[in-house]
Design an enzyme around this catalytic site. Structure first.
Site, mmCIF file in Angstrom:
data_model
loop_
_atom_site.group_PDB
_atom_site.id
_atom_site.type_symbol
_atom_site.label_atom_id
_atom_site.label_comp_id
_atom_site.label_asym_id
_atom_site.label_seq_id
_atom_site.Cartn_x
_atom_site.Cartn_y
_atom_site.Cartn_z
ATOM 1 N N ALA A 21 0.820 -1.208 0.000
ATOM 2 C CA ALA A 21 0.000 0.000 0.000
ATOM 3 C C ALA A 21 0.860 1.267 0.000
ATOM 4 O O ALA A 21 0.639 2.177 -0.817
ATOM 5 C CB ALA A 21 -0.930 -0.016 1.208
ATOM 6 N N GLY A 23 4.314 1.513 -0.548
ATOM 7 C CA GLY A 23 5.225 1.517 -1.687
ATOM 8 C C GLY A 23 4.521 1.833 -2.986
ATOM 9 O O GLY A 23 5.036 2.589 -3.823
ATOM 10 N N LYS A 214 4.928 9.005 15.618
ATOM 11 C CA LYS A 214 4.350 7.877 14.876
ATOM 12 C C LYS A 214 4.383 6.594 15.708
ATOM 13 O O LYS A 214 3.433 5.801 15.685
ATOM 14 C CB LYS A 214 5.132 7.690 13.567
ATOM 15 C CG LYS A 214 4.592 6.585 12.646
ATOM 16 C CD LYS A 214 3.268 6.967 12.024
ATOM 17 C CE LYS A 214 2.746 5.900 11.062
ATOM 18 N NZ LYS A 214 3.563 5.760 9.854
ATOM 19 N N ASN A 222 -2.386 -0.106 16.765
ATOM 20 C CA ASN A 222 -2.220 -1.311 15.955
ATOM 21 C C ASN A 222 -2.460 -2.599 16.740
ATOM 22 O O ASN A 222 -3.298 -3.420 16.339
ATOM 23 C CB ASN A 222 -0.833 -1.317 15.291
ATOM 24 C CG ASN A 222 -0.805 -0.563 13.985
ATOM 25 O OD1 ASN A 222 -0.914 -1.135 12.907
ATOM 26 N ND2 ASN A 222 -0.668 0.754 14.062
ATOM 27 N N SER A 283 -2.730 -1.046 9.559
ATOM 28 C CA SER A 283 -1.959 -1.980 8.734
ATOM 29 C C SER A 283 -1.842 -3.335 9.427
ATOM 30 O O SER A 283 -1.830 -4.381 8.769
ATOM 31 C CB SER A 283 -0.568 -1.416 8.445
ATOM 32 O OG SER A 283 0.150 -1.191 9.653
#
Length: 340
Positions: A21, A23, A214, A222, A283
């Protein structure tokens, strides 16, 4: 097709190592800006790129690109390599990049979590040491010369909807910085090339501050998304989940401050920004649903390792990471059983 930004500078030879996604998003934007883009990919993704190219649905509209694609690095020495693989895939990928790296090649890893190069030229008490959770034997540090690296923090939400097709509904932002903090010529050159491709790009002399921003966002959402299957909107918006997210944030902020990082977003602002991102799946949740290994070493274990160095307790974080690992291993076993 939408009107595309163009770069006034000389086009760069750019390799995107990993065409998922993130890249894929970068490959399309940079190719549309006129750079010579090649992509290292494999499997169905490689086949789709060879047959149909890459298609990106984002705030610029629908953009199509046909970069050179292969599963072997036969593209020659590059000006810039953007490494867009998951942290757990770095050990297999980085040694393959050596034929693409010349003396002046800039390598920019974009993976989530604590990077293996975190202590390279960090300047603190652990300068030059390894982050064992992500690079236990130092193999990553040996695979790519550390002096070729520029750090990055990506604030891009994207999802592969079909092989070679990516959807990204939020603004793109990438922050770049030298591990040493220098505002080098190569840093500014890379920043300008990415900015000209329609991606907001910033250069900083304190890349680890942005890394921690981040890292905190990742570790607080996550692993919890794996346990709950919650979207960002739910994790940040529903009171019972928001409470867990906030507790993990507080623990991670203590670790960040122990390393001298200045995180300029408070937990309340984190929550407000996160909820506004809507029903996006993290992700890690996307990987869980596909039966793939979870990126827990860089996003979870490495933060716990850094906390231990300063004896910072993280009981809530440790519990959430452990539960996510249990859930992830179970999903992988079920996926393998179905495939057998």
């Amino acid at each position: 097709m939408s009107n595309e930004p163009s770069t006034a500078a000389e086009p760069l030879r750019i390799c995107i190592a990993g065409a998922g996604a993130i890249g894929g998003t970068l490959a399309v934007r940079l190719a549309a800006a006129g750079h010579h883009v090649s992509v290292l990919a494999r499997g169905k993704t490689l086949q789709a790129i060879r047959e149909n190219g890459l298609t990106l649905h984002d705030l610029h509209g629908v953009t199509h690109a046909r970069p050179a694609a292969d599963d072997r690095p036969g593209f020659g020495v590059q000006d810039l390599i953007l490494v867009c693989a998951k942290s757990q895939d770095m050990a297999g990928l980085l040694p393959q990049l050596q034929p693409l790296i010349g003396e002046r090649t800039v390598v920019v890893p974009t993976n989530n979590g604590v990077p293996w190069w975190y202590f390279h030229r960090e300047g603190g008490r652990f300068d030059g040491e390894q982050v064992r959770a992500v690079d236990p034997e130092g193999a990553l540090a040996r695979a790519v010369p550390l002096d070729n690296l520029i750090g990055s923090v990506l604030f891009i939400t994207a999802e592969v909807t079909a092989p070679g097709v990516i959807r990204s509904v939020n603004p793109h932002l990438i922050v770049l910085g030298e591990p040493s903090g220098a505002m080098s010529e190569r840093l500014l050159r890379v920043r300008a090339a990415i900015e000209a491709a329609g991606i907001e790009a910033r250069a900083t002399d304190r890349i680890r501050d942005k890394l921690w921003t981040k890292i905190i966002a990742n570790i607080s959402t996550n692993p919890l998304s794996v346990i709950t299957h919650g979207t960002l909107e739910q994790l940040y918006g529903q009171p019972e989940l928001r409470e867990v997210v906030t507790q993990v944030m507080r623990e991670a902020l203590l670790v960040a401050s122990s390393y001298g990082a200045r995180v300029d977003i408070d937990p309340l602002t984190f929550v407000q920004l996160g909820e506004a991102m809507g029903p996006f799946r993290t992700s890690m949740l996307q990987d869980l649903e596909r039966g793939r290994p979870l990126e827990l070493a860089a996003i979870g274990d490495a933060v716990l390792e850094l906390a231990q160095r300063y004896a910072v307790p993280m009981p809530i974080t440790r519990a959430v990471v452990s539960l996510a690992r249990f859930r992830g291993l179970g999903a992988q076993q079920q996926h393998a059983a179905r495939a057998a």
